[in-house]
Design a protein around this motif. Structure first.
Motif, PDB file in Angstrom:
ATOM      1  N   PHE A 138      43.045  33.990  55.885  1.00 30.23           N
ATOM      2  CA  PHE A 138      42.080  34.211  54.810  1.00 30.23           C
ATOM      3  C   PHE A 138      42.754  33.882  53.488  1.00 30.23           C
ATOM      4  CE2 PHE A 138      39.712  36.993  51.906  1.00 30.23           C
ATOM      5  CZ  PHE A 138      38.416  36.656  52.243  1.00 30.23           C
ATOM      6  N   LYS A 139      42.309  32.840  52.803  1.00 31.94           N
ATOM      7  CA  LYS A 139      42.923  32.417  51.539  1.00 31.94           C
ATOM      8  C   LYS A 139      42.087  32.914  50.380  1.00 31.94           C
ATOM      9  CE  LYS A 139      45.369  28.643  53.443  1.00 31.94           C
ATOM     10  NZ  LYS A 139      46.533  27.964  53.057  1.00 31.94           N
ATOM     11  N   ARG A 140      42.773  33.452  49.383  1.00 32.55           N
ATOM     12  CA  ARG A 140      42.094  33.970  48.211  1.00 32.55           C
ATOM     13  C   ARG A 140      42.328  33.051  47.018  1.00 32.55           C
ATOM     14  NH1 ARG A 140      42.443  38.315  51.248  1.00 32.55           N
ATOM     15  NH2 ARG A 140      41.839  40.382  50.781  1.00 32.55           N
ATOM     16  N   THR A 141      41.368  33.055  46.104  1.00 32.04           N
ATOM     17  CA  THR A 141      41.518  32.292  44.867  1.00 32.04           C
ATOM     18  C   THR A 141      42.240  33.166  43.841  1.00 32.04           C
ATOM     19  OG1 THR A 141      39.443  33.092  43.952  1.00 32.04           O
ATOM     20  CG2 THR A 141      39.336  31.086  45.328  1.00 32.04           C
ATOM     21  N   LYS A 142      42.700  32.552  42.766  1.00 34.85           N
ATOM     22  CA  LYS A 142      43.373  33.311  41.711  1.00 34.85           C
ATOM     23  C   LYS A 142      42.463  34.396  41.141  1.00 34.85           C
ATOM     24  CE  LYS A 142      46.131  32.831  37.562  1.00 34.85           C
ATOM     25  NZ  LYS A 142      46.765  31.920  36.609  1.00 34.85           N
ATOM     26  N   PRO A 143      41.178  34.100  40.839  1.00 33.82           N
ATOM     27  CA  PRO A 143      40.302  35.182  40.367  1.00 33.82           C
ATOM     28  C   PRO A 143      40.145  36.316  41.384  1.00 33.82           C
ATOM     29  CG  PRO A 143      39.331  33.054  39.851  1.00 33.82           C
ATOM     30  CD  PRO A 143      40.523  32.791  40.742  1.00 33.82           C
ATOM     31  N   ASP A 144      40.117  35.982  42.673  1.00 34.70           N
ATOM     32  CA  ASP A 144      40.056  37.018  43.702  1.00 34.70           C
ATOM     33  C   ASP A 144      41.273  37.934  43.612  1.00 34.70           C
ATOM     34  OD1 ASP A 144      37.708  35.992  44.813  1.00 34.70           O
ATOM     35  OD2 ASP A 144      38.777  34.849  46.355  1.00 34.70           O
ATOM     36  N   LEU A 145      42.444  37.332  43.480  1.00 36.49           N
ATOM     37  CA  LEU A 145      43.680  38.110  43.425  1.00 36.49           C
ATOM     38  C   LEU A 145      43.720  39.004  42.194  1.00 36.49           C
ATOM     39  CD1 LEU A 145      46.185  35.379  44.601  1.00 36.49           C
ATOM     40  CD2 LEU A 145      45.371  37.340  45.911  1.00 36.49           C
ATOM     41  N   ILE A 146      43.267  38.495  41.066  1.00 36.28           N
ATOM     42  CA  ILE A 146      43.228  39.301  39.833  1.00 36.28           C
ATOM     43  C   ILE A 146      42.293  40.491  40.022  1.00 36.28           C
ATOM     44  CG2 ILE A 146      42.486  39.294  37.409  1.00 36.28           C
ATOM     45  CD1 ILE A 146      43.562  36.356  37.323  1.00 36.28           C
ATOM     46  N   GLU A 147      41.156  40.257  40.637  1.00 39.96           N
ATOM     47  CA  GLU A 147      40.206  41.346  40.892  1.00 39.96           C
ATOM     48  C   GLU A 147      40.813  42.401  41.819  1.00 39.96           C
ATOM     49  OE1 GLU A 147      35.898  41.904  43.059  1.00 39.96           O
ATOM     50  OE2 GLU A 147      36.282  40.014  42.029  1.00 39.96           O
ATOM     51  N   ILE A 148      41.518  41.969  42.841  1.00 39.97           N
ATOM     52  CA  ILE A 148      42.164  42.903  43.772  1.00 39.97           C
ATOM     53  C   ILE A 148      43.223  43.730  43.049  1.00 39.97           C
ATOM     54  CG2 ILE A 148      43.677  43.051  45.801  1.00 39.97           C
ATOM     55  CD1 ILE A 148      42.113  40.527  46.827  1.00 39.97           C
ATOM     56  N   ILE A 149      44.027  43.076  42.228  1.00 36.24           N
ATOM     57  CA  ILE A 149      45.065  43.788  41.460  1.00 36.24           C
ATOM     58  C   ILE A 149      44.424  44.844  40.568  1.00 36.24           C
ATOM     59  CG2 ILE A 149      46.757  43.528  39.596  1.00 36.24           C
ATOM     60  CD1 ILE A 149      47.411  40.749  40.898  1.00 36.24           C
ATOM     61  N   GLU A 150      43.368  44.484  39.877  1.00 40.54           N
ATOM     62  CA  GLU A 150      42.688  45.427  38.986  1.00 40.54           C
ATOM     63  C   GLU A 150      42.093  46.596  39.775  1.00 40.54           C
ATOM     64  OE1 GLU A 150      42.953  45.426  35.693  1.00 40.54           O
ATOM     65  OE2 GLU A 150      44.207  43.636  35.953  1.00 40.54           O
ATOM     66  N   HIS A 151      41.549  46.308  40.942  1.00 41.44           N
ATOM     67  CA  HIS A 151      40.985  47.371  41.790  1.00 41.44           C
ATOM     68  C   HIS A 151      42.059  48.392  42.145  1.00 41.44           C
ATOM     69  CE1 HIS A 151      38.941  49.473  45.013  1.00 41.44           C
ATOM     70  NE2 HIS A 151      39.946  49.161  45.815  1.00 41.44           N
ATOM     71  N   TYR A 152      43.214  47.928  42.602  1.00 43.47           N
ATOM     72  CA  TYR A 152      44.266  48.865  43.011  1.00 43.47           C
ATOM     73  C   TYR A 152      44.902  49.561  41.822  1.00 43.47           C
ATOM     74  CZ  TYR A 152      43.565  47.679  47.819  1.00 43.47           C
ATOM     75  OH  TYR A 152      42.997  47.543  49.059  1.00 43.47           O
ATOM     76  N   LYS A 153      44.974  48.905  40.688  1.00 44.26           N
ATOM     77  CA  LYS A 153      45.461  49.569  39.471  1.00 44.26           C
ATOM     78  C   LYS A 153      44.536  50.737  39.115  1.00 44.26           C
ATOM     79  CE  LYS A 153      47.918  45.944  36.949  1.00 44.26           C
ATOM     80  NZ  LYS A 153      47.864  45.087  35.738  1.00 44.26           N
ATOM     81  N   SER A 154      43.220  50.528  39.255  1.00 48.72           N
ATOM     82  CA  SER A 154      42.264  51.580  38.915  1.00 48.72           C
ATOM     83  C   SER A 154      42.403  52.788  39.832  1.00 48.72           C
ATOM     84  CB  SER A 154      40.828  51.043  38.939  1.00 48.72           C
ATOM     85  OG  SER A 154      40.376  50.872  40.267  1.00 48.72           O
ATOM     86  N   LEU A 155      42.852  52.569  41.047  1.00 44.48           N
ATOM     87  CA  LEU A 155      43.038  53.691  41.984  1.00 44.48           C
ATOM     88  C   LEU A 155      44.238  54.549  41.615  1.00 44.48           C
ATOM     89  CD1 LEU A 155      42.304  51.924  45.381  1.00 44.48           C
ATOM     90  CD2 LEU A 155      40.765  53.363  44.045  1.00 44.48           C
ATOM     91  N   LEU A 156      45.154  54.009  40.838  1.00 48.26           N
ATOM     92  CA  LEU A 156      46.348  54.759  40.448  1.00 48.26           C
ATOM     93  C   LEU A 156      46.079  55.739  39.307  1.00 48.26           C
ATOM     94  CD1 LEU A 156      48.957  51.866  40.535  1.00 48.26           C
ATOM     95  CD2 LEU A 156      48.656  53.685  42.218  1.00 48.26           C
TER      96      LEU A 156
END
Length: 85
Positions: free
Chosen positions: A66-84
């Motif tokens: 499963f390959k992700r795009t750069k915007p996908d990765l940024i969204e994932i990073i932001e999601h996990y940051k919000s959980l912290l």
């Protein structure tokens, strides 16, 4: 020590399955025992149930990497940051 271990190799999943695919495992099982696959699956079934574990196994068997795009990765990073917070 312990660390995150993948049940099924490379990232092949959308995020909902990906979180189930990575779990805490001791270094010995992860590195020296090849993931201790049988006991890992038993733990997944106890944690998530049979249906969810079977869904993960099926997705891993049929999905290519499963390959992700750069915007996908940024969204994932932001999601996990919000959980912290």
């Amino acid at each position: 020590g312990q660390g995150g271990s993948h049940y099924l190799g490379l990232p092949r999943f959308p995020d909902d399955l990906c979180e189930r695919n990575v779990n805490l495992q001791c270094s010995k099982c992860n590195m020296l025992e090849g993931g201790n696959f049988i006991n890992y699956e038993i733990g997944l079934r106890q944690k998530y149930g049979d249906e969810a574990t079977d869904e993960l196994k099926e997705a891993g068997a049929i999905n290519p990497v499963f390959k992700r795009t750069k915007p996908d990765l940024i969204e994932i990073i932001e999601h996990y940051k919000s959980l912290l917070h």
